[in-house]
Design a protein around this motif. Structure first.
Motif, PDB file in Angstrom:
ATOM      1  N   GLN A  83     108.945 -11.709  34.564  1.00 32.08           N
ATOM      2  CA  GLN A  83     108.944 -10.623  33.588  1.00 32.08           C
ATOM      3  C   GLN A  83     110.371 -10.315  33.166  1.00 32.08           C
ATOM      4  OE1 GLN A  83     106.997  -7.437  35.686  1.00 32.08           O
ATOM      5  NE2 GLN A  83     104.959  -8.204  35.231  1.00 32.08           N
ATOM      6  N   ARG A  84     110.516  -9.849  31.955  1.00 28.29           N
ATOM      7  CA  ARG A  84     111.820  -9.428  31.458  1.00 28.29           C
ATOM      8  C   ARG A  84     111.599  -8.374  30.380  1.00 28.29           C
ATOM      9  NH1 ARG A  84     115.135 -13.830  29.752  1.00 28.29           N
ATOM     10  NH2 ARG A  84     113.960 -15.275  31.052  1.00 28.29           N
ATOM     11  N   PRO A  85     112.591  -7.511  30.128  1.00 25.45           N
ATOM     12  CA  PRO A  85     112.457  -6.506  29.077  1.00 25.45           C
ATOM     13  C   PRO A  85     112.211  -7.176  27.730  1.00 25.45           C
ATOM     14  CG  PRO A  85     114.372  -6.046  30.447  1.00 25.45           C
ATOM     15  CD  PRO A  85     113.880  -7.405  30.847  1.00 25.45           C
ATOM     16  N   LEU A  86     111.423  -6.541  26.896  1.00 28.18           N
ATOM     17  CA  LEU A  86     111.099  -7.106  25.591  1.00 28.18           C
ATOM     18  C   LEU A  86     112.120  -6.620  24.565  1.00 28.18           C
ATOM     19  CD1 LEU A  86     109.208  -8.746  23.803  1.00 28.18           C
ATOM     20  CD2 LEU A  86     107.830  -6.663  23.489  1.00 28.18           C
ATOM     21  N   ARG A 142     105.752 -15.552  23.121  1.00 23.75           N
ATOM     22  CA  ARG A 142     107.008 -15.113  23.729  1.00 23.75           C
ATOM     23  C   ARG A 142     107.427 -16.048  24.848  1.00 23.75           C
ATOM     24  NH1 ARG A 142     104.856  -8.982  24.520  1.00 23.75           N
ATOM     25  NH2 ARG A 142     104.888  -8.340  22.318  1.00 23.75           N
ATOM     26  N   GLN A 143     106.455 -16.509  25.625  1.00 22.59           N
ATOM     27  CA  GLN A 143     106.773 -17.408  26.732  1.00 22.59           C
ATOM     28  C   GLN A 143     107.408 -18.688  26.216  1.00 22.59           C
ATOM     29  OE1 GLN A 143     106.759 -16.320  29.578  1.00 22.59           O
ATOM     30  NE2 GLN A 143     106.089 -17.724  31.159  1.00 22.59           N
ATOM     31  N   ALA A 150     115.822 -21.414  27.262  1.00 23.74           N
ATOM     32  CA  ALA A 150     116.278 -22.191  28.410  1.00 23.74           C
ATOM     33  C   ALA A 150     116.680 -23.601  27.988  1.00 23.74           C
ATOM     34  CB  ALA A 150     115.183 -22.239  29.477  1.00 23.74           C
ATOM     35  N   TYR A 151     115.907 -24.185  27.106  1.00 27.80           N
ATOM     36  CA  TYR A 151     116.230 -25.528  26.598  1.00 27.80           C
ATOM     37  C   TYR A 151     117.596 -25.527  25.916  1.00 27.80           C
ATOM     38  CZ  TYR A 151     115.591 -29.926  23.994  1.00 27.80           C
ATOM     39  OH  TYR A 151     115.741 -31.184  23.489  1.00 27.80           O
ATOM     40  N   ALA A 152     117.851 -24.485  25.138  1.00 27.34           N
ATOM     41  CA  ALA A 152     119.113 -24.396  24.396  1.00 27.34           C
ATOM     42  C   ALA A 152     120.316 -24.333  25.326  1.00 27.34           C
ATOM     43  CB  ALA A 152     119.093 -23.181  23.473  1.00 27.34           C
ATOM     44  N   SER A 153     120.110 -23.879  26.535  1.00 32.55           N
ATOM     45  CA  SER A 153     121.224 -23.770  27.479  1.00 32.55           C
ATOM     46  C   SER A 153     121.736 -25.132  27.929  1.00 32.55           C
ATOM     47  CB  SER A 153     120.803 -22.961  28.703  1.00 32.55           C
ATOM     48  OG  SER A 153     119.917 -23.729  29.517  1.00 32.55           O
ATOM     49  N   GLN A 154     120.875 -26.181  27.795  1.00 31.19           N
ATOM     50  CA  GLN A 154     121.242 -27.532  28.218  1.00 31.19           C
ATOM     51  C   GLN A 154     121.621 -27.587  29.699  1.00 31.19           C
ATOM     52  OE1 GLN A 154     121.500 -30.514  25.577  1.00 31.19           O
ATOM     53  NE2 GLN A 154     119.833 -29.051  25.383  1.00 31.19           N
ATOM     54  N   SER A 155     120.986 -26.758  30.495  1.00 27.90           N
ATOM     55  CA  SER A 155     121.244 -26.733  31.936  1.00 27.90           C
ATOM     56  C   SER A 155     120.714 -28.000  32.602  1.00 27.90           C
ATOM     57  CB  SER A 155     120.589 -25.510  32.570  1.00 27.90           C
ATOM     58  OG  SER A 155     121.085 -24.318  32.006  1.00 27.90           O
ATOM     59  N   GLU A 156     121.262 -28.297  33.771  1.00 28.77           N
ATOM     60  CA  GLU A 156     120.797 -29.453  34.542  1.00 28.77           C
ATOM     61  C   GLU A 156     119.561 -29.125  35.361  1.00 28.77           C
ATOM     62  OE1 GLU A 156     123.857 -31.670  36.684  1.00 28.77           O
ATOM     63  OE2 GLU A 156     125.357 -30.473  35.646  1.00 28.77           O
ATOM     64  N   ILE A 157     119.384 -27.849  35.703  1.00 26.40           N
ATOM     65  CA  ILE A 157     118.291 -27.426  36.581  1.00 26.40           C
ATOM     66  C   ILE A 157     117.547 -26.282  35.922  1.00 26.40           C
ATOM     67  CG2 ILE A 157     117.703 -26.436  38.836  1.00 26.40           C
ATOM     68  CD1 ILE A 157     120.375 -27.667  39.849  1.00 26.40           C
ATOM     69  N   PHE A 158     116.237 -26.400  35.857  1.00 26.62           N
ATOM     70  CA  PHE A 158     115.382 -25.327  35.347  1.00 26.62           C
ATOM     71  C   PHE A 158     114.596 -24.751  36.512  1.00 26.62           C
ATOM     72  CE2 PHE A 158     114.496 -25.996  30.548  1.00 26.62           C
ATOM     73  CZ  PHE A 158     115.853 -26.048  30.304  1.00 26.62           C
ATOM     74  N   LEU A 159     114.664 -23.451  36.701  1.00 30.32           N
ATOM     75  CA  LEU A 159     113.836 -22.749  37.677  1.00 30.32           C
ATOM     76  C   LEU A 159     112.949 -21.787  36.902  1.00 30.32           C
ATOM     77  CD1 LEU A 159     116.556 -21.961  40.372  1.00 30.32           C
ATOM     78  CD2 LEU A 159     114.958 -23.874  40.338  1.00 30.32           C
ATOM     79  N   MET A 160     111.662 -22.015  36.931  1.00 27.30           N
ATOM     80  CA  MET A 160     110.727 -21.245  36.124  1.00 27.30           C
ATOM     81  C   MET A 160     109.729 -20.538  37.014  1.00 27.30           C
ATOM     82  SD  MET A 160     109.983 -24.017  33.104  1.00 27.30           S
ATOM     83  CE  MET A 160     111.333 -24.827  32.243  1.00 27.30           C
ATOM     84  N   ASP A 161     109.698 -19.239  36.942  1.00 23.73           N
ATOM     85  CA  ASP A 161     108.805 -18.441  37.774  1.00 23.73           C
ATOM     86  C   ASP A 161     107.529 -18.148  36.998  1.00 23.73           C
ATOM     87  OD1 ASP A 161     107.668 -16.828  39.652  1.00 23.73           O
ATOM     88  OD2 ASP A 161     109.425 -15.559  39.962  1.00 23.73           O
ATOM     89  N   GLU A 162     106.487 -18.893  37.326  1.00 24.13           N
ATOM     90  CA  GLU A 162     105.189 -18.792  36.657  1.00 24.13           C
ATOM     91  C   GLU A 162     105.334 -18.907  35.141  1.00 24.13           C
ATOM     92  OE1 GLU A 162     102.646 -15.656  38.067  1.00 24.13           O
ATOM     93  OE2 GLU A 162     103.549 -15.696  40.055  1.00 24.13           O
ATOM     94  N   PRO A 163     105.896 -20.020  34.651  1.00 24.52           N
ATOM     95  CA  PRO A 163     106.110 -20.163  33.209  1.00 24.52           C
ATOM     96  C   PRO A 163     104.820 -20.304  32.414  1.00 24.52           C
ATOM     97  CG  PRO A 163     106.523 -22.243  34.307  1.00 24.52           C
ATOM     98  CD  PRO A 163     106.292 -21.228  35.393  1.00 24.52           C
ATOM     99  N   MET A 164     103.709 -20.571  33.114  1.00 16.85           N
ATOM    100  CA  MET A 164     102.449 -20.770  32.407  1.00 16.85           C
ATOM    101  C   MET A 164     101.681 -19.477  32.187  1.00 16.85           C
ATOM    102  SD  MET A 164     101.266 -24.271  34.243  1.00 16.85           S
ATOM    103  CE  MET A 164     102.418 -25.626  34.377  1.00 16.85           C
TER     104      MET A 164
END
Length: 285
Positions: A83-86, A142-143, A150-164
Motif C-alpha cells: 500500500q502507498r498514499p494515493l 494503479r498497480q 519501478a521499470y523506469a528505475s532500471q534497477s537490478e533487483i525488483f522486490l514486489m509485495d503482493e504486486p498482483m
C-alpha cells in the motif's frame, strides 16, 4: 546477489522474522508464499533497508547493505509495497518518480529519463493513461502504473509485495510476462515478490512461467490443512512443477508446529545441526 546471514528483523524490539539464512542468486525469480502475518513484507522491507535489523547481516552484491547510501541502494533495488498514499498527480509524473535515484540536485529530468518512462508505460500497457490523474484510475490500473515506475528505475533487483493485488488472472499473467521479458533483456537481474492465494492460481503461474525457481511456503499446524491458506496444496503444486521449496518458520503463536512426518524429515535432512524450533528459511528440495 543478495545474501541474508542469521537475519532477525522487525519493529521496535519485536522480531517478525528470526535467524534467516538464504542466498538469492543473480538471475532468479523468487516467489514468497505465506498467510498474512508470516513475515513476507518484513523480509522484503529488511532487504530494501526499510526495516530495522536486530541481528545478522544483509549483503547486497557482496557488500553490507548498511554501507550503501539511500541513493545508491535505490539504484540497485526497487521496492513496491502493498500500500502507498494515493497522489493527486498524473500517471506520467508518478512514473517519472522512478528516475529520482539517478538525478542530481536540483532534480532536472533529461531526455533519456522521459524516453525511459515512455518505454516503461508502454511495457506496462498504461501509455494511454499517461495524462490521467492517479485518483481516476481503478486499483488494477494503479498497480500497473507503479510497476511502470519501478521499470523506469532500471534497477537490478525488483522486490514486489503482493504486486498482483487488484489484478485479475489475465493481468497477473501479463505482469509475470513483463518481468520475464525485463529479466531476459538484462534490465533486471533478480525479481522477488510475495504471493498468498490459492493453489490453482499458483499452478497457473508456474505453468506459464517455468523460469521461476523457488517457492516459499509458510507451514504450521493451522495452515497445513487450511482451505484458505492451502499450504499442503501449494506445496504439492510446487512439487508437481519440480520447484525448490523454502519453508518459512513453522512456528505460530509461540507453539511448535505439528508438521507432517515427511516434511519434518526433509527439514532435518536440510539442516541436521539445527533444532526444530530454530528453523526459519530452509531449502528443502
Amino acid at each position: 546477489m543478495i545474501e541474508l546471514k542469521n537475519l532477525s528483523a522487525g519493529y521496535n524490539k519485536t522480531n517478525i522474522i528470526s535467524d534467516i539464512n538464504v542466498h538469492f542468486k543473480k538471475g532468479e525469480i523468487t516467489t514468497i508464499i505465506g498467510p498474512n502475518g508470516s513475515g513476507k513484507s518484513t523480509l522484503l522491507k529488511a532487504i530494501s533497508g526499510l526495516c530495522k535489523i536486530n541481528e545478522g547481516q544483509i549483503l547486497l552484491k557482496n557488500k553490507l547493505l548498511a554501507e550503501y547510501s539511500n541513493s545508491d541502494r535505490s539504484k540497485i533495488i526497487s521496492y513496491l509495497p502493498q500500500q502507498r498514499p494515493l497522489p493527486s498527480i498524473t500517471v506520467k509524473r508518478i512514473v517519472l518518480h522512478g528516475r529520482f535515484p539517478h538525478l542530481g540536485y536540483p532534480r532536472k529530468y533529461r531526455k533519456e529519463d522521459y524516453d525511459l518512462c515512455n518505454l516503461a508505460m508502454e511495457q506496462a500497457n498504461v501509455i494511454h493513461l499517461k495524462e490521467r490523474n492517479m485518483e481516476e484510475l481503478s486499483g488494477g490500473e494503479r498497480q500497473k502504473v507503479y510497476l511502470a515506475m519501478a521499470y523506469a528505475s532500471q534497477s537490478e533487483i525488483f522486490l514486489m509485495d503482493e504486486p498482483m493485488t487488484f489484478l485479475d488472472i489475465r493481468y497477473q499473467i501479463d505482469l509475470l510476462s513483463m518481468m520475464k521479458k525485463m529479466k531476459a533483456e538484462g534490465k533486471i537481474k533478480h525479481i522477488g515478490f510475495s504471493f498468498h492465494d490459492n493453489a490453482e492460481k499458483l499452478d497457473q503461474i508456474l505453468t506459464k512461467h517455468p523460469e521461476i525457481e523457488l517457492v516459499q511456503l509458510q507451514i504450521n499446524y493451522i495452515d497445513w490443512e487450511s482451505d484458505n491458506v492451502q499450504s499442503r496444496k501449494c506445496y504439492e503444486v510446487a512439487m508437481k512443477h519440480n520447484k525448490m521449496v523454502a519453508i518459512m518458520e513453522p512456528i505460530k503463536g509461540g507453539s511448535l508446529a505439528e508438521l507432517p512426518e515427511d516434511i519434518t524429515n526433509m527439514l532435518r535432512e536440510a539442516r541436521p545441526e539445527a533444532s526444530t524450533s530454530s528453523w526459519a528459511l530452509r531449502y528443502v528440495g
